[in-house]
Design an enzyme around this catalytic site. Sequence first.
Site, PDB file in Angstrom:
ATOM      1  N   ASP A 191      31.164  21.686  30.565  1.00 30.92           N
ATOM      2  CA  ASP A 191      30.337  22.190  29.465  1.00 30.92           C
ATOM      3  C   ASP A 191      29.769  21.034  28.647  1.00 30.92           C
ATOM      4  OD1 ASP A 191      29.064  24.121  27.956  1.00 30.92           O
ATOM      5  OD2 ASP A 191      30.794  24.512  26.662  1.00 30.92           O
TER       6      ASP A 191
ATOM      7  N   LYS B  86      27.064  19.045  26.843  1.00 28.00           N
ATOM      8  CA  LYS B  86      25.781  19.321  26.193  1.00 28.00           C
ATOM      9  C   LYS B  86      25.796  18.602  24.850  1.00 28.00           C
ATOM     10  CE  LYS B  86      27.642  23.782  24.630  1.00 28.00           C
ATOM     11  NZ  LYS B  86      27.499  25.254  24.765  1.00 28.00           N
ATOM     12  N   PRO B  87      24.668  18.487  24.164  1.00 35.20           N
ATOM     13  CA  PRO B  87      24.617  17.697  22.931  1.00 35.20           C
ATOM     14  C   PRO B  87      25.626  18.120  21.870  1.00 35.20           C
ATOM     15  CG  PRO B  87      22.403  18.119  23.703  1.00 35.20           C
ATOM     16  CD  PRO B  87      23.310  18.924  24.602  1.00 35.20           C
TER      17      PRO B  87
ATOM     18  N   ASN C 226      28.566  19.022  22.226  1.00 31.62           N
ATOM     19  CA  ASN C 226      29.920  18.613  22.589  1.00 31.62           C
ATOM     20  C   ASN C 226      30.088  17.102  22.656  1.00 31.62           C
ATOM     21  OD1 ASN C 226      31.012  21.164  22.686  1.00 31.62           O
ATOM     22  ND2 ASN C 226      30.654  21.451  24.874  1.00 31.62           N
TER      23      ASN C 226
ATOM     24  N   GLY D  24      31.633  31.500  17.526  1.00 34.16           N
ATOM     25  CA  GLY D  24      30.837  31.278  18.718  1.00 34.16           C
ATOM     26  C   GLY D  24      31.159  32.302  19.775  1.00 34.16           C
ATOM     27  N   GLY D  25      30.677  32.030  20.999  1.00 32.71           N
ATOM     28  CA  GLY D  25      30.832  32.988  22.070  1.00 32.71           C
ATOM     29  C   GLY D  25      32.258  33.188  22.502  1.00 32.71           C
TER      30      GLY D  25
ATOM     31  N   LYS E 208      40.532  25.572  16.136  1.00 35.09           N
ATOM     32  CA  LYS E 208      39.789  26.428  17.052  1.00 35.09           C
ATOM     33  C   LYS E 208      40.705  27.532  17.556  1.00 35.09           C
ATOM     34  CE  LYS E 208      36.251  23.182  18.449  1.00 35.09           C
ATOM     35  NZ  LYS E 208      35.376  22.743  19.546  1.00 35.09           N
TER      36      LYS E 208
ATOM     37  N   ASP F 145      35.351  19.552  22.767  1.00 37.24           N
ATOM     38  CA  ASP F 145      35.597  20.814  23.463  1.00 37.24           C
ATOM     39  C   ASP F 145      36.161  20.603  24.854  1.00 37.24           C
ATOM     40  OD1 ASP F 145      35.180  22.607  21.529  1.00 37.24           O
ATOM     41  OD2 ASP F 145      33.324  23.434  22.305  1.00 37.24           O
TER      42      ASP F 145
END
Length: 276
Positions: free
Chosen positions: A114, A116-117, A119, A3-4, A23, A132
């Site tokens: 952060d 969002k769906p 997470n 990922g980013g 991670k 996360d």
Amino acid sequence: ATGGMGTVFKASDTRLGADVVIKAPHPALFKDAEFAARFRREIRSLVRLSHLHIVKVMDVGEHEGLPFAVMQYLPGGSLEDRGRPCRPKEVALWLPDVANALDFMHSQGLIHRDIKPSNILFDISGRAYLGDFGIAKVMAEGEESSEKGLTGTGTLIGTAEYMAPEMLVPAAYRDACNERVDQYSLAVTVYEQLSGRPPFRGDTMAEVVVLLATKRAKLLHDRNPDIPESVSRVVGRSLQKKPDRRYASCRSFAESFVSAVSGEADPAVGKPSAPR
């Protein structure tokens, strides 16, 4: 998967006999020695922070000089994997667990930033967990020169469509990054699950910033007539541009949502917001 901000691996813990998630941040993020030290320190602190509905950080380690975190693996996938639009009753099943996890974080002086769906994760029985937590935020702190830890404002992270206006346009708001940014992002997530899209979206972050700064979110029941107006109003309150006009806590938002879904009066009506 890459990922980013880093790479995610699914692995087997031979000691525990269980699947886990590993991670690791991109090596480029560790060019700053101060940042690397902060990352190691903060991630270790997360191991000691435990809540039933926060994905557990089980261990930390290093490989060839780069730290990594070992996290609980949840086989039920994420909210992003679920179909949308969905019924309000489906949201009511997971929203209280996530809201309680966020309020717990906030009670510890931490902000997720952060939501969002992708997470919001689920175990095999369908219970929800906040994912996360901490790791992306620790990474964001790396560009800060002062020792603010996870409570500082940090650099801009997250996905624009889910970010509160005070995060994207901080000059327009006082006390730009308090815990209500998470409530706003949670409300955007709920809005998307019920309508099939977030309230604002654009091809670039700049487009989203302009919309957030100039437009009021379209009410859910105007976008999806199947949504009861009472449910729509609850979500709309958490999407208020001014943080102090939102609910006093994520739990209060969730309780009001569940009450609206069941046809009961909003328990938060008439209650003042928590003093800032």
